[in-house]
Design a protein around this motif. Sequence first.
Motif, mmCIF file in Angstrom:
data_model
loop_
_atom_site.group_PDB
_atom_site.id
_atom_site.type_symbol
_atom_site.label_atom_id
_atom_site.label_comp_id
_atom_site.label_asym_id
_atom_site.label_seq_id
_atom_site.Cartn_x
_atom_site.Cartn_y
_atom_site.Cartn_z
ATOM 1 N N LEU A 223 127.710 4.819 59.465
ATOM 2 C CA LEU A 223 128.324 5.763 60.414
ATOM 3 C C LEU A 223 129.110 5.025 61.500
ATOM 4 C CD1 LEU A 223 125.352 8.278 60.798
ATOM 5 C CD2 LEU A 223 127.532 8.727 59.646
ATOM 6 N N LEU A 224 128.537 3.951 62.026
ATOM 7 C CA LEU A 224 129.182 3.215 63.117
ATOM 8 C C LEU A 224 130.428 2.466 62.673
ATOM 9 C CD1 LEU A 224 125.997 1.706 64.825
ATOM 10 C CD2 LEU A 224 127.447 3.519 65.749
ATOM 11 N N SER A 225 130.509 2.138 61.389
ATOM 12 C CA SER A 225 131.615 1.316 60.892
ATOM 13 C C SER A 225 132.982 1.979 61.075
ATOM 14 C CB SER A 225 131.401 0.999 59.414
ATOM 15 O OG SER A 225 131.531 2.166 58.616
ATOM 16 N N LYS A 226 132.994 3.299 61.136
ATOM 17 C CA LYS A 226 134.280 4.005 61.250
ATOM 18 C C LYS A 226 134.985 3.690 62.561
ATOM 19 C CE LYS A 226 132.434 7.614 58.295
ATOM 20 N NZ LYS A 226 131.639 8.830 58.267
ATOM 21 N N LYS A 227 134.185 3.454 63.623
ATOM 22 C CA LYS A 227 134.784 3.195 64.937
ATOM 23 C C LYS A 227 134.659 1.726 65.377
ATOM 24 C CE LYS A 227 135.853 7.525 66.189
ATOM 25 N NZ LYS A 227 134.967 8.307 67.045
ATOM 26 N N ALA A 228 133.827 0.938 64.683
ATOM 27 C CA ALA A 228 133.620 -0.457 65.074
ATOM 28 C C ALA A 228 134.919 -1.253 64.938
ATOM 29 C CB ALA A 228 132.528 -1.091 64.219
ATOM 30 N N ASN A 229 135.066 -2.279 65.777
ATOM 31 C CA ASN A 229 136.257 -3.128 65.710
ATOM 32 C C ASN A 229 136.133 -4.212 64.652
ATOM 33 O OD1 ASN A 229 135.859 -2.131 68.640
ATOM 34 N ND2 ASN A 229 138.030 -2.637 68.553
ATOM 35 N N SER A 230 134.917 -4.721 64.465
ATOM 36 C CA SER A 230 134.699 -5.808 63.511
ATOM 37 C C SER A 230 133.341 -5.623 62.842
ATOM 38 C CB SER A 230 134.755 -7.157 64.237
ATOM 39 O OG SER A 230 134.600 -8.226 63.334
ATOM 40 N N ILE A 231 133.270 -5.945 61.535
ATOM 41 C CA ILE A 231 132.028 -5.796 60.782
ATOM 42 C C ILE A 231 131.739 -7.112 60.066
ATOM 43 C CG2 ILE A 231 130.810 -4.486 59.010
ATOM 44 C CD1 ILE A 231 132.976 -2.248 59.495
ATOM 45 N N CYS A 232 130.722 -7.821 60.524
ATOM 46 C CA CYS A 232 130.343 -9.111 59.943
ATOM 47 C C CYS A 232 129.285 -8.869 58.873
ATOM 48 C CB CYS A 232 129.811 -10.051 61.017
ATOM 49 S SG CYS A 232 131.054 -10.491 62.248
ATOM 50 N N VAL A 233 129.539 -9.350 57.657
ATOM 51 C CA VAL A 233 128.642 -9.067 56.532
ATOM 52 C C VAL A 233 128.148 -10.360 55.894
ATOM 53 C CG1 VAL A 233 129.771 -6.858 56.092
ATOM 54 C CG2 VAL A 233 130.522 -8.913 54.830
ATOM 55 N N ALA A 234 127.069 -10.223 55.112
ATOM 56 C CA ALA A 234 126.457 -11.388 54.467
ATOM 57 C C ALA A 234 126.678 -11.402 52.959
ATOM 58 C CB ALA A 234 124.965 -11.417 54.774
ATOM 59 N N TYR A 235 127.234 -10.318 52.428
ATOM 60 C CA TYR A 235 127.449 -10.217 50.989
ATOM 61 C C TYR A 235 128.882 -9.772 50.706
ATOM 62 C CZ TYR A 235 122.369 -10.366 50.358
ATOM 63 O OH TYR A 235 121.050 -10.739 50.375
ATOM 64 N N GLU A 236 129.375 -10.179 49.532
ATOM 65 C CA GLU A 236 130.685 -9.721 49.080
ATOM 66 C C GLU A 236 130.555 -8.296 48.554
ATOM 67 O OE1 GLU A 236 131.206 -12.713 46.182
ATOM 68 O OE2 GLU A 236 131.970 -14.212 47.583
ATOM 69 N N GLY A 237 131.680 -7.592 48.472
ATOM 70 C CA GLY A 237 131.706 -6.280 47.835
ATOM 71 C C GLY A 237 131.324 -5.114 48.719
ATOM 72 N N LEU A 238 131.283 -5.295 50.036
ATOM 73 C CA LEU A 238 130.887 -4.187 50.911
ATOM 74 C C LEU A 238 132.041 -3.255 51.270
ATOM 75 C CD1 LEU A 238 128.240 -5.866 51.049
ATOM 76 C CD2 LEU A 238 127.946 -4.951 53.332
ATOM 77 N N GLU A 239 133.191 -3.482 50.630
ATOM 78 C CA GLU A 239 134.324 -2.558 50.809
ATOM 79 C C GLU A 239 133.958 -1.156 50.329
ATOM 80 O OE1 GLU A 239 134.442 -5.340 49.050
ATOM 81 O OE2 GLU A 239 135.710 -6.716 50.196
ATOM 82 N N ARG A 240 132.914 -1.056 49.513
ATOM 83 C CA ARG A 240 132.453 0.270 49.042
ATOM 84 C C ARG A 240 131.919 1.109 50.187
ATOM 85 N NH1 ARG A 240 127.747 -0.860 45.380
ATOM 86 N NH2 ARG A 240 127.533 -2.690 46.702
ATOM 87 N N PHE A 241 131.470 0.424 51.261
ATOM 88 C CA PHE A 241 130.802 1.134 52.352
ATOM 89 C C PHE A 241 131.571 1.090 53.671
ATOM 90 C CE2 PHE A 241 127.599 -0.953 49.603
ATOM 91 C CZ PHE A 241 127.043 0.181 49.030
ATOM 92 N N PHE A 242 132.360 0.033 53.870
ATOM 93 C CA PHE A 242 133.008 -0.195 55.155
ATOM 94 C C PHE A 242 134.521 -0.301 54.979
ATOM 95 C CE2 PHE A 242 128.977 -2.829 56.161
ATOM 96 C CZ PHE A 242 128.321 -1.728 56.684
ATOM 97 N N PRO A 243 135.290 0.011 56.051
ATOM 98 C CA PRO A 243 136.748 -0.191 55.992
ATOM 99 C C PRO A 243 137.080 -1.662 55.713
ATOM 100 C CG PRO A 243 136.136 1.110 57.929
ATOM 101 C CD PRO A 243 134.865 0.595 57.340
ATOM 102 N N LYS A 244 137.829 -1.904 54.652
ATOM 103 C CA LYS A 244 138.080 -3.270 54.171
ATOM 104 C C LYS A 244 138.686 -4.168 55.241
ATOM 105 C CE LYS A 244 140.334 -5.708 50.363
ATOM 106 N NZ LYS A 244 141.159 -5.580 49.127
ATOM 107 N N GLU A 245 139.606 -3.607 56.045
ATOM 108 C CA GLU A 245 140.343 -4.422 57.013
ATOM 109 C C GLU A 245 139.470 -4.904 58.174
ATOM 110 O OE1 GLU A 245 140.638 -0.129 58.314
ATOM 111 O OE2 GLU A 245 140.756 -1.239 56.418
ATOM 112 N N LYS A 246 138.283 -4.323 58.320
ATOM 113 C CA LYS A 246 137.389 -4.719 59.427
ATOM 114 C C LYS A 246 136.337 -5.742 58.995
ATOM 115 C CE LYS A 246 137.616 -0.176 61.717
ATOM 116 N NZ LYS A 246 136.786 0.945 62.209
ATOM 117 N N ILE A 247 136.197 -5.968 57.686
ATOM 118 C CA ILE A 247 135.104 -6.784 57.163
ATOM 119 C C ILE A 247 135.407 -8.273 57.288
ATOM 120 C CG2 ILE A 247 133.838 -7.411 55.070
ATOM 121 C CD1 ILE A 247 134.124 -4.541 54.129
ATOM 122 N N VAL A 248 134.408 -9.036 57.780
ATOM 123 C CA VAL A 248 134.487 -10.501 57.825
ATOM 124 C C VAL A 248 133.210 -11.041 57.182
ATOM 125 C CG1 VAL A 248 134.805 -12.541 59.264
ATOM 126 C CG2 VAL A 248 135.719 -10.337 60.028
#
Length: 371
Positions: free
Chosen positions: A140-165
Motif C-alpha cells: 500500500l505504501l509503495s504507491k506514494k513512497a519515493n524510493s523502495i529498497c529491496v533484497a530480491y529481484e523480481g519485485l516489479e510484480r508488487f512495486f512501481p518499477k521506477e522506484k525499486i533499488v
Amino acid sequence: MNKSQQTYKFILSGGGTGGHIYPAIAIANELKSRYDNSEFLFVGAKDRMEMEKVPRAGYKIEGLWISGIQRKLTLKNLMFPFKLMSSLFKSRRIISKFKPDVVIGTGGFASGPLLQVANSKGIPTLIQEQNSYPGITNKLLSKKANSICVAYEGLERFFPKEKIVLTGNPIRKDLIEIKSKKASALSEFGLDENKLTLLVLGGSLGARRVNQLIESKLDFFKNHEVQLIWQCGKLYQEQYSKYNANDNVQVHAFLNTMDLAYAAADIIISRAGASSVSELCVVGKPVIFIPSPNVAEDHQTKNAQAIVDKDAAILVKESQLDSDFNKAFEQLLKSEDTRKTLGANIKRRALVNATKDIADEVEKLLNVNEQ
C-alpha cells in the motif's frame, strides 16, 4: 559546511519482529556515522519488542496503538479501525512536532500509519522491503513512497518499477569475512576438526517443529559422526538443555558469537526469515531451509524458494520433514562437491553493502528535499 556537520532529522519505523527492527537500527547507525549532528526518532507499536530493543541501541522511540488484522473474526479485528484512527492521529502529532527531513519504513504495523501521514504531508519516504513477497503494508505504501529498497529481484510484480533499488538487507559486519575465523571458532565451541559440524538455527525464541526434528535425529547425527551446535531458543532451553550431556551436542538458548558459529559450521539448518537468508548468503555455507509456515503470506517459503531456484540451497517443508529430511541431509553429508556447489551459489546471492546502499538512497532524498 562539512557533510558530517549537517543537521537532519530522521524518523524510522519498523517493528513487530527482529527482522524489521534490526535493519532500521542498522540504517540509523549508518546515517548517524555520516551526519553525527542529526536527530533520530523511532516509531513502533506499543507492547512490541521494538519498545525495548530500540532504546537499548541508543535511540528514542514513540509507540503507536496499532496491531495487524487477524485472519479470523476476533475482538482485535473489531478494534482495528479505532487503533488505526488513533495511530494516524498520533503520527500526525509526531511528524508535526519532530519535522523530519526523511521518513524510513522497514515494515511492521506501525510503519503504515506513520508513512501514510508523511506521504500526505509531502515528506520524502523510503521503504525497505526485506522479503521476496512483500506484506500488505509496504504494498500500500509503495504507491506514494519515493524510493523502495529491496533484497530480491523480481519485485516489479508488487512495486512501481521506477522506484525499486536492489540493495539487499542490512547484515552484521562481522559476518563478511568468516573464513579466517574457522580455527578460533572450533576452539571457542570445543569442536573436533575431523568431524562435520551442523549448526541449527531456529531464531531467538526458537522453532518448535525444528527442535522436535533435531531431538528425533540425535542418534542419526551421532551415527554419522556429526557434531551439533543447536540454538534451540530461550523458550525451549529448559526442555532441551539435558542433551548437553551428549558428547556430540551443544544446546544454546542464544548464540552471542554468530560469526564464530557460522565459521564453525559445515552445514546449516535454518528458518527462512529475510534477515537470516541475507546473512546465510554472505556466510556462503550449504543450507537446508525449513521455512515457518506460520507467517503472513507464507513469505519464508517464498524467501527460501528464491534461493533454491538458483541451485543455492535445499528446501524441506515442515509437512515433509518425516519423509524428506534424512535424504536431504545425507545428500549433503556424503558429497563434498554438493556442499561446495551450494555454498558457492548462495554466496553469489550476497549483497554485502546493503546498509551503505540504503543510506545512499536516503541521501538522494535529502538532496531532493533541499532543491
